[in-house]
Scaffold this motif. Sequence first.
Motif, mmCIF file in Angstrom:
data_model
loop_
_atom_site.group_PDB
_atom_site.id
_atom_site.type_symbol
_atom_site.label_atom_id
_atom_site.label_comp_id
_atom_site.label_asym_id
_atom_site.label_seq_id
_atom_site.Cartn_x
_atom_site.Cartn_y
_atom_site.Cartn_z
ATOM 1 N N GLY A 10 0.812 -1.207 0.000
ATOM 2 C CA GLY A 10 0.000 0.000 0.000
ATOM 3 C C GLY A 10 0.839 1.247 0.000
ATOM 4 O O GLY A 10 2.071 1.194 -0.106
ATOM 5 N N LEU A 11 0.171 2.387 0.138
ATOM 6 C CA LEU A 11 0.816 3.691 0.214
ATOM 7 C C LEU A 11 0.830 4.138 1.674
ATOM 8 O O LEU A 11 -0.236 4.247 2.291
ATOM 9 N N VAL A 12 2.026 4.356 2.198
ATOM 10 C CA VAL A 12 2.164 4.755 3.597
ATOM 11 C C VAL A 12 3.133 5.927 3.691
ATOM 12 O O VAL A 12 3.783 6.284 2.707
ATOM 13 N N GLN A 13 3.231 6.482 4.889
ATOM 14 C CA GLN A 13 4.160 7.595 5.120
ATOM 15 C C GLN A 13 5.428 7.088 5.806
ATOM 16 O O GLN A 13 5.443 6.001 6.409
ATOM 17 N N THR A 14 6.467 7.881 5.716
ATOM 18 C CA THR A 14 7.721 7.549 6.393
ATOM 19 C C THR A 14 7.461 7.280 7.869
ATOM 20 O O THR A 14 6.756 8.042 8.535
ATOM 21 N N GLY A 15 8.011 6.171 8.360
ATOM 22 C CA GLY A 15 7.856 5.792 9.759
ATOM 23 C C GLY A 15 6.712 4.831 10.026
ATOM 24 O O GLY A 15 6.621 4.259 11.119
ATOM 25 N N ASP A 16 5.839 4.646 9.045
ATOM 26 C CA ASP A 16 4.709 3.734 9.214
ATOM 27 C C ASP A 16 5.159 2.276 9.124
ATOM 28 O O ASP A 16 6.314 1.970 8.792
ATOM 29 N N SER A 17 4.219 1.388 9.387
ATOM 30 C CA SER A 17 4.462 -0.052 9.308
ATOM 31 C C SER A 17 3.496 -0.701 8.316
ATOM 32 O O SER A 17 2.387 -0.190 8.087
ATOM 33 N N LEU A 18 3.919 -1.806 7.754
ATOM 34 C CA LEU A 18 3.076 -2.635 6.890
ATOM 35 C C LEU A 18 3.438 -4.088 7.127
ATOM 36 O O LEU A 18 4.585 -4.394 7.473
ATOM 37 N N ARG A 19 2.464 -4.957 6.933
ATOM 38 C CA ARG A 19 2.725 -6.392 7.022
ATOM 39 C C ARG A 19 2.321 -7.030 5.700
ATOM 40 O O ARG A 19 1.144 -6.980 5.317
ATOM 41 N N LEU A 20 3.283 -7.594 5.024
ATOM 42 C CA LEU A 20 3.027 -8.297 3.778
ATOM 43 C C LEU A 20 2.792 -9.774 4.050
ATOM 44 O O LEU A 20 3.338 -10.332 4.995
ATOM 45 N N SER A 21 1.992 -10.381 3.198
ATOM 46 C CA SER A 21 1.724 -11.808 3.341
ATOM 47 C C SER A 21 1.917 -12.502 1.997
ATOM 48 O O SER A 21 1.661 -11.916 0.949
ATOM 49 N N CYS A 22 2.366 -13.730 2.060
ATOM 50 C CA CYS A 22 2.556 -14.538 0.856
ATOM 51 C C CYS A 22 1.858 -15.874 1.077
ATOM 52 O O CYS A 22 2.243 -16.650 1.965
ATOM 53 N N ALA A 23 0.832 -16.122 0.285
ATOM 54 C CA ALA A 23 0.126 -17.410 0.330
ATOM 55 C C ALA A 23 0.828 -18.357 -0.630
ATOM 56 O O ALA A 23 0.972 -18.052 -1.816
ATOM 57 N N VAL A 24 1.254 -19.493 -0.096
ATOM 58 C CA VAL A 24 2.059 -20.442 -0.860
ATOM 59 C C VAL A 24 1.276 -21.725 -1.106
ATOM 60 O O VAL A 24 0.675 -22.284 -0.181
ATOM 61 N N SER A 25 1.298 -22.193 -2.320
ATOM 62 C CA SER A 25 0.712 -23.492 -2.636
ATOM 63 C C SER A 25 1.667 -24.251 -3.552
ATOM 64 O O SER A 25 2.395 -23.649 -4.330
#
Length: 114
Positions: A10-25
């Motif tokens: 996503g679009l965030v500002q400096t200092g923010d956090s994000l959590r990415l996920s990867c669904a694996v099959s």
Amino acid sequence: QVQLVESGGGLVQTGDSLRLSCAVSGISVRISTMGWYRQAPGKQREWVALISGADTNYVASVRGRFFIYKDNAKNTVALQMNRLKPEDTAVYFCNTIPSSTGYWGQGTQVTVSS
């Protein structure tokens, strides 16, 4: 057939956090060394983080800010990104370590504004 599907960017500002996920099959994250990679505009794709069993490692530029996790039961891999910087802006991908050409997904865009 192996499929890796990234989400959470996503679009965030400096200092923010994000959590990415990867669904694996098609492969088991429990027995595979998995990693996150990123490709910034105009640059080559680079490795960011890996997890093998309980061991993790990170590229120097994200060490202490990013953390990689895996959920063996759900067969997913996550990347928790904290204290984001504009230079973290990139498309993020998950793949095995070493990467497998046929496993690349669409990635998920992370944009950090200053």
